[in-house]
Motif scaffolding. Sequence first.
Motif, mmCIF file in Angstrom:
data_model
loop_
_atom_site.group_PDB
_atom_site.id
_atom_site.type_symbol
_atom_site.label_atom_id
_atom_site.label_comp_id
_atom_site.label_asym_id
_atom_site.label_seq_id
_atom_site.Cartn_x
_atom_site.Cartn_y
_atom_site.Cartn_z
ATOM 1 N N ALA A 46 0.850 -1.201 0.000
ATOM 2 C CA ALA A 46 0.000 0.000 0.000
ATOM 3 C C ALA A 46 0.882 1.247 0.000
ATOM 4 O O ALA A 46 0.599 2.220 -0.711
ATOM 5 N N LEU A 47 1.957 1.227 0.796
ATOM 6 C CA LEU A 47 2.925 2.321 0.854
ATOM 7 C C LEU A 47 3.474 2.619 -0.540
ATOM 8 O O LEU A 47 3.505 3.775 -0.979
ATOM 9 N N LEU A 97 1.714 5.718 6.019
ATOM 10 C CA LEU A 97 1.888 4.279 5.817
ATOM 11 C C LEU A 97 3.327 3.855 6.119
ATOM 12 O O LEU A 97 3.552 2.752 6.633
ATOM 13 N N PHE A 98 4.290 4.718 5.830
ATOM 14 C CA PHE A 98 5.684 4.432 6.182
ATOM 15 C C PHE A 98 5.827 4.306 7.693
ATOM 16 O O PHE A 98 6.501 3.404 8.210
ATOM 17 N N ILE A 99 5.171 5.210 8.412
ATOM 18 C CA ILE A 99 5.196 5.169 9.877
ATOM 19 C C ILE A 99 4.524 3.889 10.370
ATOM 20 O O ILE A 99 5.045 3.198 11.258
ATOM 21 N N ALA A 100 3.386 3.522 9.785
ATOM 22 C CA ALA A 100 2.690 2.289 10.169
ATOM 23 C C ALA A 100 3.557 1.075 9.860
ATOM 24 O O ALA A 100 3.655 0.139 10.667
ATOM 25 N N ASN A 101 4.200 1.079 8.700
ATOM 26 C CA ASN A 101 5.060 -0.030 8.307
ATOM 27 C C ASN A 101 6.280 -0.150 9.229
ATOM 28 O O ASN A 101 6.852 -1.227 9.370
ATOM 29 N N SER A 102 6.637 0.961 9.872
ATOM 30 C CA SER A 102 7.761 0.976 10.819
ATOM 31 C C SER A 102 7.283 0.739 12.247
ATOM 32 O O SER A 102 7.989 1.059 13.201
ATOM 33 N N LYS A 103 6.089 0.183 12.380
ATOM 34 C CA LYS A 103 5.505 -0.154 13.700
ATOM 35 C C LYS A 103 5.381 1.057 14.611
ATOM 36 O O LYS A 103 5.522 0.950 15.830
ATOM 37 N N TYR A 104 5.161 2.228 14.014
ATOM 38 C CA TYR A 104 4.935 3.484 14.740
ATOM 39 C C TYR A 104 6.130 3.892 15.605
ATOM 40 O O TYR A 104 5.976 4.645 16.561
ATOM 41 N N ASP A 105 7.300 3.413 15.248
ATOM 42 C CA ASP A 105 8.528 3.776 15.953
ATOM 43 C C ASP A 105 9.052 5.070 15.327
ATOM 44 O O ASP A 105 9.797 5.054 14.355
ATOM 45 N N LEU A 106 8.652 6.208 15.909
ATOM 46 C CA LEU A 106 8.982 7.501 15.321
ATOM 47 C C LEU A 106 10.477 7.799 15.358
ATOM 48 O O LEU A 106 10.993 8.475 14.463
ATOM 49 N N ALA A 107 11.176 7.284 16.349
ATOM 50 C CA ALA A 107 12.628 7.470 16.386
ATOM 51 C C ALA A 107 13.270 6.751 15.195
ATOM 52 O O ALA A 107 14.164 7.301 14.534
ATOM 53 N N PHE A 108 12.800 5.546 14.908
ATOM 54 C CA PHE A 108 13.310 4.801 13.751
ATOM 55 C C PHE A 108 12.988 5.542 12.457
ATOM 56 O O PHE A 108 13.842 5.674 11.577
ATOM 57 N N VAL A 109 11.756 6.037 12.348
ATOM 58 C CA VAL A 109 11.339 6.772 11.150
ATOM 59 C C VAL A 109 12.236 7.989 10.943
ATOM 60 O O VAL A 109 12.737 8.229 9.840
#
Length: 168
Positions: A46-47, A97-109
């Motif tokens: 989807a992303l 969707l990128f944030i969701a795909n990263s499991k909502y780990d904002l530091a990782f994003v």
Amino acid sequence: MTPITDRNGRFSALKTLTLVGLATPALLVLHRYWIADLGPLPVKEALLQVGLWAVRFLLLTLALTPVMRILNWPKLALVRRMVGVGAFAYAALHVMLFIANSKYDLAFVATEILSRTYLTIGFVALAGLSVLAATSTDAAVRRLGHRWKQLHRAVYVMSLASAKSSSG
């Protein structure tokens, strides 16, 4: 003025078709998600699809002015803003969707955006598109005066950045 009426308040088939055209890709991705037809990594697929549509709509926005002039069809100006704001909406959804795909780990994003050049370019383009979308109202056009056109010419730089980011 509503999304389906012209400046005189009359129903606009062109604006209605544009709105349907802008919503269709998102609805198709949503439908494919609902019926589990996005493969083994549905959010990632989807992303990808949403990001591609963001770039397509941005390029379509850029193409509308020359097409309007070549075909001598000034009514296309009515939908150029809609398509541009639609491109921004798809780009914003792409980031969500990128944030969701990263499991909502904002530091990782944030780390990914800062460490990958194509993500940095894409994020800067999104920031620019957000400014353009926010200043795409009639009130903003009046408030900014001649500076509005200068600001909105920056979309050409954003489109180059988006194209570069999507090929990264």
